[in-house]
Design a protein around this motif. Sequence first.
Motif, PDB file in Angstrom:
ATOM      1  N   GLN A  51      88.873  17.351  14.775  1.00  0.00           N
ATOM      2  CA  GLN A  51      89.784  16.676  13.862  1.00  0.00           C
ATOM      3  C   GLN A  51      91.226  17.073  14.071  1.00  0.00           C
ATOM      4  N   SER A  52      91.419  18.357  14.288  1.00  0.00           N
ATOM      5  CA  SER A  52      92.798  18.820  14.388  1.00  0.00           C
ATOM      6  C   SER A  52      93.510  18.172  15.566  1.00  0.00           C
ATOM      7  N   VAL A  53      92.777  17.917  16.611  1.00  0.00           N
ATOM      8  CA  VAL A  53      93.401  17.256  17.751  1.00  0.00           C
ATOM      9  C   VAL A  53      93.592  15.781  17.458  1.00  0.00           C
ATOM     10  N   LYS A  54      92.609  15.210  16.821  1.00  0.00           N
ATOM     11  CA  LYS A  54      92.703  13.777  16.512  1.00  0.00           C
ATOM     12  C   LYS A  54      93.931  13.477  15.669  1.00  0.00           C
ATOM     13  N   GLU A  55      94.307  14.420  14.885  1.00  0.00           N
ATOM     14  CA  GLU A  55      95.392  14.146  13.963  1.00  0.00           C
ATOM     15  C   GLU A  55      96.762  14.484  14.520  1.00  0.00           C
ATOM     16  N   LEU A  56      96.820  14.814  15.759  1.00  0.00           N
ATOM     17  CA  LEU A  56      98.127  15.050  16.338  1.00  0.00           C
ATOM     18  C   LEU A  56      98.924  13.755  16.300  1.00  0.00           C
ATOM     19  N   PRO A  57     100.189  13.860  16.021  1.00  0.00           N
ATOM     20  CA  PRO A  57     100.993  12.642  15.943  1.00  0.00           C
ATOM     21  C   PRO A  57     101.091  11.988  17.313  1.00  0.00           C
ATOM     22  N   ARG A  58     101.216  10.699  17.285  1.00  0.00           N
ATOM     23  CA  ARG A  58     101.342  10.008  18.549  1.00  0.00           C
ATOM     24  C   ARG A  58     102.791  10.091  19.032  1.00  0.00           C
ATOM     25  N   GLU A  59     102.902  10.376  20.275  1.00  0.00           N
ATOM     26  CA  GLU A  59     104.229  10.396  20.865  1.00  0.00           C
ATOM     27  C   GLU A  59     104.603   8.982  21.254  1.00  0.00           C
ATOM     28  N   SER A  60     105.815   8.618  20.967  1.00  0.00           N
ATOM     29  CA  SER A  60     106.187   7.272  21.410  1.00  0.00           C
ATOM     30  C   SER A  60     106.935   7.335  22.729  1.00  0.00           C
TER      31      SER A  60
ATOM     32  N   ASP B 108     105.944  24.421  25.114  1.00  0.00           N
ATOM     33  CA  ASP B 108     106.826  24.984  24.093  1.00  0.00           C
ATOM     34  C   ASP B 108     107.787  23.924  23.606  1.00  0.00           C
ATOM     35  N   ALA B 109     108.335  23.228  24.568  1.00  0.00           N
ATOM     36  CA  ALA B 109     109.296  22.192  24.189  1.00  0.00           C
ATOM     37  C   ALA B 109     108.633  21.163  23.295  1.00  0.00           C
ATOM     38  N   VAL B 110     107.447  20.797  23.688  1.00  0.00           N
ATOM     39  CA  VAL B 110     106.745  19.788  22.894  1.00  0.00           C
ATOM     40  C   VAL B 110     106.400  20.350  21.526  1.00  0.00           C
ATOM     41  N   LYS B 111     105.974  21.568  21.554  1.00  0.00           N
ATOM     42  CA  LYS B 111     105.622  22.179  20.272  1.00  0.00           C
ATOM     43  C   LYS B 111     106.819  22.141  19.345  1.00  0.00           C
ATOM     44  N   ASP B 112     107.936  22.555  19.884  1.00  0.00           N
ATOM     45  CA  ASP B 112     109.128  22.554  19.039  1.00  0.00           C
ATOM     46  C   ASP B 112     109.421  21.161  18.541  1.00  0.00           C
ATOM     47  N   VAL B 130      99.420  15.686   7.704  1.00  0.00           N
ATOM     48  CA  VAL B 130      98.822  16.908   8.240  1.00  0.00           C
ATOM     49  C   VAL B 130      99.746  18.092   8.069  1.00  0.00           C
ATOM     50  N   GLY B 131     100.989  17.842   8.234  1.00  0.00           N
ATOM     51  CA  GLY B 131     101.882  18.978   8.085  1.00  0.00           C
ATOM     52  C   GLY B 131     102.329  19.480   9.431  1.00  0.00           C
ATOM     53  N   ARG B 132     103.550  19.744   9.522  1.00  0.00           N
ATOM     54  CA  ARG B 132     104.109  20.094  10.820  1.00  0.00           C
ATOM     55  C   ARG B 132     103.609  21.429  11.333  1.00  0.00           C
ATOM     56  N   GLU B 133     103.386  22.318  10.438  1.00  0.00           N
ATOM     57  CA  GLU B 133     102.917  23.618  10.900  1.00  0.00           C
ATOM     58  C   GLU B 133     101.610  23.484  11.629  1.00  0.00           C
ATOM     59  N   GLU B 134     100.779  22.699  11.032  1.00  0.00           N
ATOM     60  CA  GLU B 134      99.470  22.495  11.617  1.00  0.00           C
ATOM     61  C   GLU B 134      99.608  21.948  13.018  1.00  0.00           C
ATOM     62  N   VAL B 135     100.451  20.964  13.102  1.00  0.00           N
ATOM     63  CA  VAL B 135     100.661  20.339  14.409  1.00  0.00           C
ATOM     64  C   VAL B 135     101.098  21.381  15.425  1.00  0.00           C
ATOM     65  N   MET B 136     101.979  22.198  15.011  1.00  0.00           N
ATOM     66  CA  MET B 136     102.451  23.230  15.934  1.00  0.00           C
ATOM     67  C   MET B 136     101.320  24.144  16.370  1.00  0.00           C
ATOM     68  N   LEU B 137     100.516  24.477  15.428  1.00  0.00           N
ATOM     69  CA  LEU B 137      99.397  25.358  15.746  1.00  0.00           C
ATOM     70  C   LEU B 137      98.492  24.729  16.800  1.00  0.00           C
ATOM     71  N   ALA B 141      97.754  25.927  20.557  1.00  0.00           N
ATOM     72  CA  ALA B 141      96.383  26.200  20.977  1.00  0.00           C
ATOM     73  C   ALA B 141      96.014  25.374  22.206  1.00  0.00           C
ATOM     74  N   LEU B 142      96.362  24.130  22.171  1.00  0.00           N
ATOM     75  CA  LEU B 142      96.087  23.259  23.322  1.00  0.00           C
ATOM     76  C   LEU B 142      96.746  23.803  24.568  1.00  0.00           C
ATOM     77  N   GLY B 143      97.939  24.302  24.370  1.00  0.00           N
ATOM     78  CA  GLY B 143      98.680  24.802  25.512  1.00  0.00           C
ATOM     79  C   GLY B 143      98.021  25.988  26.168  1.00  0.00           C
ATOM     80  N   GLU B 144      97.194  26.657  25.391  1.00  0.00           N
ATOM     81  CA  GLU B 144      96.545  27.839  25.956  1.00  0.00           C
ATOM     82  C   GLU B 144      95.305  27.485  26.752  1.00  0.00           C
ATOM     83  N   LEU B 145      94.889  26.271  26.640  1.00  0.00           N
ATOM     84  CA  LEU B 145      93.693  25.871  27.384  1.00  0.00           C
ATOM     85  C   LEU B 145      94.046  25.582  28.833  1.00  0.00           C
ATOM     86  N   THR B 146      93.010  25.508  29.616  1.00  0.00           N
ATOM     87  CA  THR B 146      93.246  25.080  30.988  1.00  0.00           C
ATOM     88  C   THR B 146      93.475  23.576  30.980  1.00  0.00           C
TER      89      THR B 146
END
Lengths: 530, 207
Positions: A51-60, B108-112, B130-137, B141-146
């Motif tokens: 879910q957390s990934v699904k809810e990432l905002p879409r980049e335009s 990092d840039a994207v995260k910011d 969702v909240g921006r903090e969450e998004v950043m998290l 996390a995604l960035g740490e994956l391969t």
Amino acid sequence: MSAETPQFEDELLSAYLDDELGPEERARVEAHLAADPAARQLLDELRTVSQSVKELPRESLPADLSEAVLRRAERAMLSSKSSTGEVAVATGLVDVLRKIPIGRSRRAWAWASMAIAAGLVIMIFDKNPEGDADLPGEVAVRDATEVGKLPPLELRAANEPEVVGQPAAGFAGVAAKPQEVPLVADEASKVATEELGRTEWGSGVAGRRGGEVAREDALESDRFTFGGGAAGNVATEGAAMDVVKDESNSAPVQNTDLLVVHVNAKPEALEQKLIDGVLARNGIVVEDSVEESAPTAGSESQLSDSSSTAAATREPRSRPSRANLPQAPPNVDVVLVEAEPAQIAGCLSEIDADRANYLGIEVEDQRSQADQLAEKKASIDWKQHNRGIVPPQQKVQVAPDNNLYLNAEGRQIAIGNYAAQTPLAESGVAMESIDQSAQRGRATRMQTQFGGDFVADGSGAHSRNGDPQLFGYQAQNQAENYGLARRAMQKIVAKADTLQVLFVLTCPTEHAVPAAPPPATSPPPAETVP
Amino acid sequence: MSEHALRTAPPSDAACDDARLISRTLAGDPAAFGQLVVRYQDRLYNALVRVLGSADDARDVAQDAFVQAFLKLDTFRGTAAFYTWLYRIAFNLAMSHARRGRPTQSLDAVKDDCGREPVDGQLTPEAELVGREEVMLVHRALGELTAEYRQIIVLRELESCSYEQIAQILELPIGTVRSRLFRARLALRDQLAPMIKEYPANIVEKI
């Protein structure tokens, strides 16, 4: 079942979450879930993560990629000869070409209005009676008295009424007249002017503006307005002189067609004749030949004034007086080039890449014999009318090393971006090192004169000077034009060993060309803009 | 009968449209391919941003992918969806791109950006919820994956691809898709876990 490795079972949980399990496996998992709290926990975690990934905002997307994509693809196509390119070219070129309104009336118009807007006079040379081997198939516009003596061309036209390119329907204002012109000598010129007359340019073109047109229409409008913000300008073209390849006069059908390339260049580029550099880097040396023929037979002026028949049916434009043609900075340059297709392609590529100096590029592919004939007739008509007014061409020597005006940036752009087609280009070396013996193509600059009156009168042309939107549009559509140019070239490439290309360079007239108050209904400074 | 036909038509519409545009492109009409680009560019770009972690890289690779697709269009046999084929090209390019070693930095840039303002300054309504903090998290996390894990997660979660589609795009057997996706999720969970502990409320709400 606990006998199975936890990993395997857990893995099923992920698939279970995605509903990607067959009924058997699903049943197993559900049983497992019921029995094992750890499994339920894990499932929850997986779900959370999902879910957390699904809810990432879409980049335009920052910008539409399609233009850039097509432009790059075209280049790649031509340089690598990808099969898609060949297929596309082979099967679809005619369709593509049809989208380009290259009906004769339109070309004539484009030429004329361009001349008008730029206050240009384009000389057209009679074919060297000796049959100059250096420039075979050069433009041949016979003296008016020879109108009746054009049988070969006429015959050909009559036999091959091939019609390529008709003004697309979408092109409002342009009468899409099929090229079924009765090719009878006597009537030819009359028909030509009538044809031209029928075209309603003013309304159609004036309404067209850069970004407002659809893609296909835009293309046409682009080429249309090339002749000039001369849009409303429309005018006279009537007897627009056109550079028509004369294939008939002395030899059997030649396998080269004349390609006309309209280039919108910045004034500096035009003044400095940067095009010579472009040509030279592709192994083409610009030379100017002298035409000894008498004014009537030799040079022709393409002036906005036209035979009255044509003018009458269009937006009325008064004829500027040629009597007092002031000298003005050049804003039109015409160079006839004969070279190998690869060289031409290299030139086109360089011009297209050189955004610093060139704002747009279009290619017209003249194919219809009927077109050629009609235009020729029209030009003859005009010529007859204006006999003796234009002086013969002046000789100008242009050596390769005179043309290194390309600024560092421009050179860098040019070298870096275009698909090098020739050893000269690939070397990236400046022109000083061009070896004359390596020259594989030749070019002739056609003397131009210009009249201030035209500029002023010419237009009705909405001035496109410094209109960033329009220039932007031009640049934006350069991709289209360029792509079509490339495709047109490829088809020709398929047929010919050498190409004859007429480079017509114009620039927006920012110069203060003395403008006589336009007698007709035209607003101030005209414009040459593609 | 026509009604029935209409009802069953929609799913294949997109495919038909694609096929039509493709054949027009091959017939020499570049504008048709332009339409294909317009049709898929947003999605592809978005996916690539998540995979590559950089807006610029995403744009470059997206463009490259479209260009490649165009050049090889005549090799597209139409057995798979154009979308699948396009994504395969794109993700291949993305992997090569990623191997050149930029992702972490760019993320990092994207995260910011996502944390404060996304690349184009537009947050979707969902994002705002969702909240921006969450998004950043999640970004971090995604960035740490391969890159491989990122790819498959993006395809599944963002593109909603079926395992079959993922298999086609990444050219993997379905079994591998299943296991890799599972391990990717575990990896992401591991990255997120400490964060989850910090922000339990946010996470829990979503369950």
